[in-house]
Design an enzyme around this catalytic site. Structure first.
Site, PDB file in Angstrom:
ATOM      1  CB  ILE A  39      -0.963  -0.030   1.219  1.00  0.00           C
ATOM      2  CG1 ILE A  39      -1.759  -1.351   1.228  1.00  0.00           C
ATOM      3  CG2 ILE A  39      -1.907   1.172   1.172  1.00  0.00           C
ATOM      4  CD1 ILE A  39      -2.694  -1.530   2.416  1.00  0.00           C
ATOM      5  CE1 TYR A  77      -2.628  -0.091   6.202  1.00  0.00           C
ATOM      6  CE2 TYR A  77      -4.222   1.055   7.593  1.00  0.00           C
ATOM      7  CZ  TYR A  77      -3.311   0.029   7.406  1.00  0.00           C
ATOM      8  OH  TYR A  77      -3.071  -0.849   8.426  1.00  0.00           O
ATOM      9  CG  HIS A  80      -4.881  -1.257  -0.741  1.00  0.00           C
ATOM     10  ND1 HIS A  80      -4.670  -2.611  -0.882  1.00  0.00           N
ATOM     11  CD2 HIS A  80      -4.141  -0.666  -1.722  1.00  0.00           C
ATOM     12  CE1 HIS A  80      -3.834  -2.823  -1.880  1.00  0.00           C
ATOM     13  NE2 HIS A  80      -3.505  -1.668  -2.408  1.00  0.00           N
TER      14      HIS A  80
END
Lengths: 109, 109
Positions: A39, A77, A80
């Site tokens: 990420i 994040y 994700h």
């Protein structure tokens, strides 16, 4: 008081469920660390066990801290797929958890 | 997993009592920061407000993080009269608190 430009610290405190093995905790920790490679806005990661002596840790035993370049980076994040999959696994093993994000700010006194 | 040599992070999460003013919180934050000048093993200090988006902060609103050169340094800090006085003042203003100490450890994956 000076807020650092952009950087966000993402702190997770947890107490794992009873019965989890040290090996399982190590695997979860490695899985968490691997997110740095998966990420882009996640810039660094470290962790540790509670070694406090004041008895104010309220049962929490582990901390995981990661650093992001911005709040937008944290949002990327959180959404994700690699984080979603890992979070589902991780949270299935915890008895309690706190997730706290902040922009580190210094104080001139 | 590599534990950093000696350094200890001292993390305090809190929710202040209702009715405390922003000015009082700023004074407490400055008082916390001043301990760096008063207690030799306390090496640095920063703080921040929760900006998390996952709603897992469990009501905690502020974090204060200081760094010590060793666990012996933390013990010296905890027992230091300047800390004892400040802690009594600080804790009188909090609804809940967690204090968590750890040695930051990195992971090679």
């Amino acid at each position: 008081m000076e807020e650092s430009k952009g950087v966000v610290k993402h702190v997770l405190l947890t107490k794992f469920k009873e019965g989890i093995s040290e090996n399982q905790i190590e695997e979860l920790t490695k899985g968490y660390a691997k997110l740095v490679d998966l990420i882009e806005p996640m810039k660094s990661f470290h962790w540790g066990k509670d070694v406090s002596i004041e008895n104010l840790h309220q049962g929490f035993t582990h901390i995981f801290e990661s650093t992001f370049e911005s709040m937008e980076g944290v949002a990327e994040y959180v959404a994700h797929p690699a984080h979603v999959d890992f979070a589902n696994l991780f949270l299935s093993h915890v008895e309690k958890v706190i997730v706290f994000d902040y922009k580190p700010t210094t104080v001139r006194v």
